[in-house]
Design an enzyme around this catalytic site. Structure first.
Site, mmCIF file in Angstrom:
data_model
loop_
_atom_site.group_PDB
_atom_site.id
_atom_site.type_symbol
_atom_site.label_atom_id
_atom_site.label_comp_id
_atom_site.label_asym_id
_atom_site.label_seq_id
_atom_site.Cartn_x
_atom_site.Cartn_y
_atom_site.Cartn_z
ATOM 1 N N GLY A 141 0.891 -1.120 0.051
ATOM 2 C CA GLY A 141 -0.021 -0.185 -0.028
ATOM 3 C C GLY A 141 0.927 1.395 0.017
ATOM 4 N N GLY A 155 0.400 -4.866 0.850
ATOM 5 C CA GLY A 155 -0.978 -4.930 0.100
ATOM 6 C C GLY A 155 -0.801 -5.788 -1.037
ATOM 7 N N GLU A 186 6.725 -5.404 7.305
ATOM 8 C CA GLU A 186 6.075 -4.348 8.045
ATOM 9 C C GLU A 186 6.629 -4.096 9.576
ATOM 10 O OE1 GLU A 186 3.064 -5.677 5.262
ATOM 11 O OE2 GLU A 186 4.521 -6.651 6.662
ATOM 12 N N ASP A 230 -0.689 -7.046 7.990
ATOM 13 C CA ASP A 230 -2.155 -6.577 8.202
ATOM 14 C C ASP A 230 -2.713 -7.283 6.937
ATOM 15 O OD1 ASP A 230 -0.837 -4.806 6.497
ATOM 16 O OD2 ASP A 230 -2.081 -3.232 6.890
#
Length: 502
Positions: free
Chosen positions: A192, A241, A264, A272
């Protein structure tokens, strides 16, 4: 073949800062200029997905095939969110004056309501979505192409919105039976666009970040429970992402150039996008190893552990894609049979950590991060492999807070559905965006993505200073009257089953 959307031919990828500035300009626009309405054309293929659909708002819903209001029309605007298409995606609470609030799709146009600055900003976002996601139509197959090659196809807010719209509409369209997802350039998707998210939070509000992740997690959930087969062609980099829009799908095809990672913890975040669901389902405690260290996996390792379903050599990938575009079925067994014709079984490299799974299980099954590192350090003198020293170094450099909440997240994911994992992760990410208990995410993005000095100053700086009661708070509801838990629609599936091929 029909390729949409197109502005002349293939447009250049939008710069991440341009997207952020357009969104922020709309979010800070004053309301004193009065409400206006505007219309803009939309390419045939994308609009065909919304024909006769229903767009829902927080208070009401409106048919999108109604007459379109023009700029001078006195018709009442439809108060609708572009994120809710065909009544299948629950309405979300947008941040105040978000540029996509008041955007409505019809069969031939997009209707936009708001003041002049909001309209212009919304137009910019829609144009970016049209250029950042290309849609190819081949019979009953639709190919979604991530088209930000200069940014390694990092997911922007506009791209997520476009994916949501397409996936939701195609699921209800009998004329679509198969989805292919791929990236343009040397990356499938590097994650992302968190740098844009951080800039927007710093300039505006944490709610922008919450909105971004709410839509992203909703997209992950739709993909994970999708009723039609999705084939993701994972060429090049697949991180964060990018894993969210592919690993949750039915078929994940890797090739010679594929590199996967969930990095991350080095950014002060945590794995996530539903990663606590699929990492916790890898063999033994390999998911903890992948999630805590951010290690890069090659195609053979992805196939062996179950993250990928097939390996197809690069020189045969285009042949596979052409065959998939000729199908006339949604039968996953038939689709699998086609992929099987082009696939091979690659061998693990001798130094792959998967060849040392017994050591990984011994170390990463420990209860705490401190015990995991201590166990690795105890094994290191007896193991000449490079992976174990690299794992220790990565974990020592990562955010201590991120390490602890990541371990607990993956452990909880073992007994949860994909929806339950995403709801929990949404609580966690909202606390991270707010900086309630730590500002490590903002410091990590500064050091790694913005200033790039690669020297983050974590607070607290040591694992022993991150106490259990602080970790516990990341899993609690957010103390804000305007905050809501992630609302996911009921679906038939509870997530994919990963099949390792060790």
């Amino acid at each position: 073949m029909v390729v949409t959307p197109v502005e002349e031919q293939t447009p250049p990828a939008a710069d991440a800062s341009t997207l952020e500035e357009a969104e922020h300009a709309a979010a800070t626009a004053t309301e004193g200029e009065g409400e206006h309405k505007s219309v803009m054309p939309v390419p045939d293929e994308l609009l065909a997905t919304t024909k006769g659909g229903v767009v829902q708002s927080n208070e009401s819903s409106a048919k999108v095939d109604e007459p379109v209001a023009t700029e001078n029309s006195d018709a009442a605007p439809a108060e609708a969110s572009v994120d809710a298409v065909n009544g299948k995606i629950p309405p979300t609470k947008l941040i105040p004056q978000h540029p996509l609030e008041g955007v409505t799709l019809t069969e031939r146009t997009v209707r936009i309501t708001g003041n002049k600055k909001q309209i212009e900003a919304a137009k910019d976002i829609i144009k970016q979505a049209m250029s950042q996601v290309l849609v190819e139509a081949n019979g009953v197959t639709r190919t979604l192409v991530l088209n930000r090659p200069k940014q390694l196809n990092a997911l922007s807010s506009a791209m997520i919105t476009c994916f949501l719209r397409c996936f939701t509409a195609y699921e209800e369209d009998d004329g679509v039976k198969l989805l292919i997802v791929k990236g343009k350039g040397r990356a499938f998707c590097a994650g992302g666009d968190v740098a844009a998210v951080v800039r927007s939070i710093n300039n505006d509000s944490w709610k922008y970040g919450a909105h971004f992740f709410r839509n992203e997690f909703l997209l992950n959930y739709i993909i994970a429970t999708y009723s039609k087969p999705q084939v993701s062609l994972l060429t090049g980099i697949v991180m964060g992402g990018g894993a969210g829009v592919s690993i949750h799908g039915r078929f994940r095809v890797v090739t010679d150039s594929t590199v996967f990672a969930m990095p991350e913890t080095a950014l002060g975040l945590f794995p996530d996008i539903g990663a606590s669901y699929f990492l916790s389902r890898l063999p033994g405690f390999y998911g903890e190893y992948v999630g805590l260290t951010g290690v890069r996996l090659d195609a053979a390792e992805m196939l062996a552990c179950g993250l990928a379903t097939h390996f197809v050599p690069s020189d045969r990938l285009s042949l596979l894609e052409e065959s998939l575009k000729k199908v006339d079925t949604s039968d996953p067994f038939a689709i699998c049979g086609i992929i099987d014709q082009y696939s091979q079984q690659p061998s693990l490299k001798e130094k792959s950590a998967l060849n040392r799974l017994e050591i990984i299980n011994k170390c990463f099954s420990k209860k705490t991060v401190e015990e995991i590192i201590a166990s690795l350090e105890q094994e290191a003198p007896n193991v000449a492999d490079e992976w174990i020293a690299s794992a220790i170094q990565s974990m020592r450099k990562a955010s201590p807070t991120s390490m602890k909440i990541s371990l607990r997240s993956i452990r909880e994911g073992r007994t949860q559905t994909v929806g339950e994992c995403l709801r929990r992760e949404y609580r966690m990410v909202c606390h991270v965006m707010r900086g309630d208990f730590s500002r490590d995410f903002f410091e990590g993005c500064r050091a790694i993505l913005l200033d790039r000095d690669r020297n983050p100053k974590w607070m607290p700086p040591r694992l022993e200073e991150v106490h259990d009661e602080v970790v516990e708070k990341y899993f609690s509801k957010v103390d804000d009257p305007e905050w809501e838990d992630l609302d996911l629609p009921p679906r038939r599936s509870h997530g994919r089953r990963l099949v390792p091929k060790l």
